[in-house]
Design an enzyme around this catalytic site. Structure first.
Site, mmCIF file in Angstrom:
data_model
loop_
_atom_site.group_PDB
_atom_site.id
_atom_site.type_symbol
_atom_site.label_atom_id
_atom_site.label_comp_id
_atom_site.label_asym_id
_atom_site.label_seq_id
_atom_site.Cartn_x
_atom_site.Cartn_y
_atom_site.Cartn_z
ATOM 1 N N LYS A 54 0.846 -1.202 0.000
ATOM 2 C CA LYS A 54 0.000 0.000 0.000
ATOM 3 C C LYS A 54 0.884 1.255 0.000
ATOM 4 O O LYS A 54 0.613 2.218 -0.720
ATOM 5 C CB LYS A 54 -0.939 -0.011 1.217
ATOM 6 C CG LYS A 54 -2.038 -1.074 1.091
ATOM 7 C CD LYS A 54 -2.838 -1.283 2.375
ATOM 8 C CE LYS A 54 -3.803 -2.453 2.217
ATOM 9 N NZ LYS A 54 -4.574 -2.757 3.432
ATOM 10 N N GLN A 98 -4.221 -1.559 9.846
ATOM 11 C CA GLN A 98 -4.213 -2.867 9.190
ATOM 12 C C GLN A 98 -4.819 -3.924 10.126
ATOM 13 O O GLN A 98 -4.468 -4.005 11.302
ATOM 14 C CB GLN A 98 -2.775 -3.250 8.797
ATOM 15 C CG GLN A 98 -2.664 -4.516 7.966
ATOM 16 C CD GLN A 98 -3.339 -4.417 6.585
ATOM 17 O OE1 GLN A 98 -3.422 -3.340 6.001
ATOM 18 N NE2 GLN A 98 -3.832 -5.526 6.075
ATOM 19 N N ASP A 121 -10.615 3.230 4.911
ATOM 20 C CA ASP A 121 -10.928 1.806 4.802
ATOM 21 C C ASP A 121 -12.432 1.546 4.905
ATOM 22 O O ASP A 121 -12.895 0.436 4.641
ATOM 23 C CB ASP A 121 -10.240 1.043 5.941
ATOM 24 C CG ASP A 121 -9.120 0.157 5.443
ATOM 25 O OD1 ASP A 121 -9.167 -0.251 4.276
ATOM 26 O OD2 ASP A 121 -8.210 -0.132 6.239
HETATM 27 N N1 GUN Z 1 -6.847 -6.820 6.221
HETATM 28 C C1 GUN Z 1 -7.239 -7.495 5.120
HETATM 29 N N2 GUN Z 1 -7.775 -6.644 4.220
HETATM 30 C C2 GUN Z 1 -7.711 -5.418 4.770
HETATM 31 C C3 GUN Z 1 -8.107 -4.135 4.306
HETATM 32 O O1 GUN Z 1 -8.633 -3.932 3.204
HETATM 33 N N3 GUN Z 1 -7.861 -3.112 5.170
HETATM 34 C C4 GUN Z 1 -7.298 -3.302 6.397
HETATM 35 N N4 GUN Z 1 -7.137 -2.233 7.179
HETATM 36 N N5 GUN Z 1 -6.946 -4.471 6.849
HETATM 37 C C5 GUN Z 1 -7.148 -5.524 6.027
#
Ligand code: GUN
Length: 293
Positions: A54, A98, A121
């Site tokens: 990311k 995350q 998110d």
């Molecule tokens: N863990 C798995 N997919 C995601 C996501 O799209 N965002 C976040 N913050 N954690 C994740």
């Protein structure tokens, strides 16, 4: 019949290019570069890879990323204090915590602490609540579900009135993608481990989103000919012939199912590029919201 392979790398790249162009224009107009703060707690190897990817994607489009890494034993108060600090920082437009968090932490409380307008998110309970309600709109929609809808539309799915089946009810993918499909006027069935006669339910699907984490679970004879399939699963299966000793497969038995489906995403390379593209798009929007504040 052989399914069209949905090219999400290409679609994801188009979205990234659009974000880059918009970021460049912001800079030309003297506006700030959008900023994304990532919060990683602990040492989950998959989470580390996701966060790194990311951050790399941010750099490619001119979004500034601020990486925060807390130790595995960080306290609830420490994580929430970091979120509050990021909420107050004008250089940070989006905050991404995350998931999963280490088990001793209260995920809901952490997500609730995020400023709604920085919740790129889309996991804040108010954003998810609005997604579930008629006539209300969340500020942001979760990235993998939003990316899945883009892929369905680009694959030519007519969602209004379609029978859509979602395998899995997770907070991150299954439930929000089902809510988005409802908003798109599909008739939605959410399946899970207690669903009776799953193959019969899946056979009714014009559109199928698989997000259960079971390798090659969906078989050819479960699939309606012509169905459009988004496979969100990424599962490791042993493969002595592979260099690493394993290979990655989705929740759908790709080779056999692609003989009957109308269109399908491959694994790997299916939905992942879209998750990142939608995150970049949300972060750009967060910066635009901040301009107007
Ligand atoms: N863990 C798995 N997919 C995601 C996501 O799209 N965002 C976040 N913050 N954690 C994740």
């Amino acid at each position: 019949m052989s399914a069209t392979i949905i090219d999400s790398k290409k679609i994801g790249q188009e979205i990234r290019d659009e974000v880059k162009t918009a970021v460049d224009k912001r800079l030309e107009r003297g506006l700030s570069a959008p900023g994304l703060a990532t919060v990683l707690v602990g040492e989950n190897p998959a989470s580390k890879v996701y966060v790194r990817n990311k951050q790399k994607a941010c750099a490619e489009v001119g979004i500034i990323s601020f990486g925060h890494h807390l130790p595995e034993d960080a306290t609830q108060e420490e994580v929430e204090a970091l979120v509050r600090q990021l909420n107050a920082d004008p250089a940070v437009n989006g905050i991404l915590v995350q998931l999963p968090l280490p088990r001793h932490l209260d995920e809901e409380k952490v997500l609730t602490a995020i400023d709604l307008n920085k919740d790129v998110d889309g996991f804040h309970p108010i954003n998810i609540g609005r997604l579930a309600q008629k006539g209300r709109e969340p500020v942001f929609v979760p990235c993998t579900p939003a990316g899945s809808i883009v892929l369905l539309e680009r694959a030519g799915a007519k969602l209004s009135g379609a029978n859509a089946v979602v395998l899995g009810r997770s907070n991150i993918v299954g439930m929000p993608v089902a809510l988005l499909l409802v908003k798109a006027n599909a008739t939605v069935t959410i399946c899970h481990s207690r669903t009776r006669d799953l193959p019969a339910v899946v056979r009714e699907a014009d559109v199928l989103v698989a997000a259960i984490g079971q390798p090659e679970f969906v078989k050819k004879d479960w699939v309606k000919p012509g169905a459009i399939i988004i496979d969100v699963g990424i599962n490791q299966v042993e493969d002595p012939s592979a260099q690493k000793g394993y290979r990655l497969v989705g929740d759908v038995a790709f080779d056999e199912v692609s003989e009957v489906a109308g269109a399908i995403t491959p694994v790997p390379g299916g939905v992942g590029p879209m998750t990142i593209a939608m995150l970049l798009k949300n972060t750009l929007r967060a910066a635009e919201l901040a301009d107007q504040a």
